[in-house]
Motif scaffolding. Structure first.
Motif, PDB file in Angstrom:
ATOM      1  N   GLY A 194       0.703  -1.034  -0.122  1.00  0.00           N
ATOM      2  CA  GLY A 194      -0.219   0.045  -0.502  1.00  0.00           C
ATOM      3  C   GLY A 194       0.416   1.371   0.347  1.00  0.00           C
ATOM      4  O   GLY A 194       1.994   1.520   0.443  1.00  0.00           O
ATOM      5  N   LEU A 195       0.122   2.673   0.070  1.00  0.00           N
ATOM      6  CA  LEU A 195       0.556   3.742   0.355  1.00  0.00           C
ATOM      7  C   LEU A 195       0.157   4.579   1.534  1.00  0.00           C
ATOM      8  O   LEU A 195      -0.875   4.204   2.000  1.00  0.00           O
ATOM      9  N   LEU A 196       0.814   5.461   1.448  1.00  0.00           N
ATOM     10  CA  LEU A 196       0.528   6.223   1.757  1.00  0.00           C
ATOM     11  C   LEU A 196       0.827   7.877   2.053  1.00  0.00           C
ATOM     12  O   LEU A 196       2.014   8.480   1.000  1.00  0.00           O
ATOM     13  N   VAL A 197      -0.498   8.800   2.328  1.00  0.00           N
ATOM     14  CA  VAL A 197       0.206  10.287   1.736  1.00  0.00           C
ATOM     15  C   VAL A 197      -0.504  11.019   3.050  1.00  0.00           C
ATOM     16  O   VAL A 197      -0.594  10.757   4.479  1.00  0.00           O
ATOM     17  N   LEU A 198       0.648  12.585   3.658  1.00  0.00           N
ATOM     18  CA  LEU A 198       0.335  12.855   4.639  1.00  0.00           C
ATOM     19  C   LEU A 198       0.214  14.068   4.301  1.00  0.00           C
ATOM     20  O   LEU A 198       0.857  14.857   2.827  1.00  0.00           O
ATOM     21  N   PHE A 199      -1.098  15.010   4.279  1.00  0.00           N
ATOM     22  CA  PHE A 199      -1.470  16.280   3.901  1.00  0.00           C
ATOM     23  C   PHE A 199      -2.024  17.068   4.592  1.00  0.00           C
ATOM     24  O   PHE A 199      -2.466  16.717   6.218  1.00  0.00           O
ATOM     25  N   THR A 200      -2.422  18.296   4.108  1.00  0.00           N
ATOM     26  CA  THR A 200      -2.807  19.692   5.334  1.00  0.00           C
ATOM     27  C   THR A 200      -4.028  19.826   3.441  1.00  0.00           C
ATOM     28  O   THR A 200      -3.611  19.465   2.818  1.00  0.00           O
ATOM     29  N   LEU A 255      -3.619  20.275   0.429  1.00  0.00           N
ATOM     30  CA  LEU A 255      -4.309  20.895  -0.488  1.00  0.00           C
ATOM     31  C   LEU A 255      -5.387  21.998  -0.354  1.00  0.00           C
ATOM     32  O   LEU A 255      -5.378  21.993   0.269  1.00  0.00           O
ATOM     33  N   ASP A 256      -5.005  22.588  -2.011  1.00  0.00           N
ATOM     34  CA  ASP A 256      -6.016  23.975  -1.648  1.00  0.00           C
ATOM     35  C   ASP A 256      -8.105  23.226  -1.964  1.00  0.00           C
ATOM     36  O   ASP A 256      -8.383  24.325  -2.611  1.00  0.00           O
ATOM     37  N   VAL A 257      -8.004  22.904  -0.759  1.00  0.00           N
ATOM     38  CA  VAL A 257      -9.685  22.405  -1.023  1.00  0.00           C
ATOM     39  C   VAL A 257     -10.205  22.154   0.383  1.00  0.00           C
ATOM     40  O   VAL A 257      -9.008  21.886   1.256  1.00  0.00           O
ATOM     41  N   ALA A 258     -11.096  21.790   0.984  1.00  0.00           N
ATOM     42  CA  ALA A 258     -11.370  21.779   2.384  1.00  0.00           C
ATOM     43  C   ALA A 258     -11.612  20.717   2.046  1.00  0.00           C
ATOM     44  O   ALA A 258     -12.986  19.965   1.662  1.00  0.00           O
ATOM     45  N   VAL A 259     -11.171  19.788   2.811  1.00  0.00           N
ATOM     46  CA  VAL A 259     -11.147  17.993   3.177  1.00  0.00           C
ATOM     47  C   VAL A 259     -12.061  17.789   4.349  1.00  0.00           C
ATOM     48  O   VAL A 259     -10.902  17.455   5.576  1.00  0.00           O
TER      49      VAL A 259
END
Length: 267
Positions: A194-200, A255-259
């Protein structure tokens, strides 16, 4: 009204999140950490661990006092114990009986330094924990993604919640998807294939933890297709305890979007 499509989705999410919460609040999970100790060449004693601890290029060492013992790999150890050189992001859990309580001492390497982190099930952070709020599961935040591998995996250096500390991750490629517009995330190697992503995102520091959120992504199929379910975005330990060394996302993963999905700020 909940539809027949969303009902199983919500049930699956609830089952997953209940298990995640149980692991977080487990007997020796990260909510039980009482301190983080950065080992030095000169031996040091700590109030929440036995013996005197030090490190060198050969790895961590503990010199136990007379009458003290720990359990390493199922074997009782007295005197001086050498753990050997530890790989980055690896660690060993040792047991120490302190009165009536069994303490787990994590001996680990983070950001090029050797550390110990004692864990007590009686730690106030664990005993007072009442759960983490989360957004209601929403299928709109579970999106199809396409994985585009790099020609060769890249080493990506990211910062840490600890000033001056850095982490290095292997990034095999990027994930492309649509969430109120085209988006990309640099992906790191995760669990198994699998993959791992770290984000804001735009919720960071408002309704979600400011520094980072973490998300496991299933391994892509032969054509590179996978699914990113932001409903399963979780807080890393640094959202709860100062005794963490959590990595920050790479700059391109802002990310320039409200998650508005996944775990929110801890209560």
């Amino acid at each position: 009204m909940t539809t027949s499509t969303t009902a199983p989705f919500a049930t699956d999410w609830t089952t997953w999140h209940d298990a995640h919460e149980a692991a977080r609040a487990s007997e020796h999970g990260f909510l039980t950490i009482t301190s983080i100790r950065w080992l030095q060449a000169e031996p040091e004693q700590f109030e929440d661990a036995p013996g005197a601890w030090s490190t060198s290029e050969d790895g961590p060492v503990v010199a136990l006092d007379a009458g003290e013992s720990i359990v390493v790999d199922g074997q009782e150890v007295t005197g001086t114990h050498r753990f050997g050189s530890l790989a980055e992001r690896s660690g060993v859990d040792v047991l120490w009986r302190d009165g009536d309580e069994t303490v787990v001492i994590e001996v680990a390497r983070r950001g090029g330094s050797d550390i110990i982190r004692p864990r007590r099930s009686s730690a106030p952070l664990r005993t007072s924990y009442r759960g983490t709020p989360a957004y209601a599961p929403d299928p709109a935040f579970a999106v199809e993604a396409h994985f585009e591998p790099f020609d060769e995996p890249r080493e990506v250096t990211v910062g840490s919640v600890v000033d001056g500390l850095q982490h290095v991750y292997a990034a095999p490629g990027v994930l492309r998807f649509d969430l109120d517009g085209p988006r990309t995330l640099t992906a790191f190697n995760g669990h198994g294939d699998g993959l791992l992503v770290l984000f804001t995102d735009r919720t960071s520091g408002v309704t979600t933890y400011a520094a980072t959120r973490s998300l496991d992504v299933p391994a892509p199929d032969a054509s590179g297709v996978t699914r990113i379910d932001f409903n399963r975005a979780t807080n890393l330990p640094c959202a709860y305890t100062p005794h963490a060394t959590c990595p920050l996302p790479p700059a391109e993963n802002r990310l320039d979007v409200a998650v508005e999905a996944g775990e929110r700020l801890p209560a």
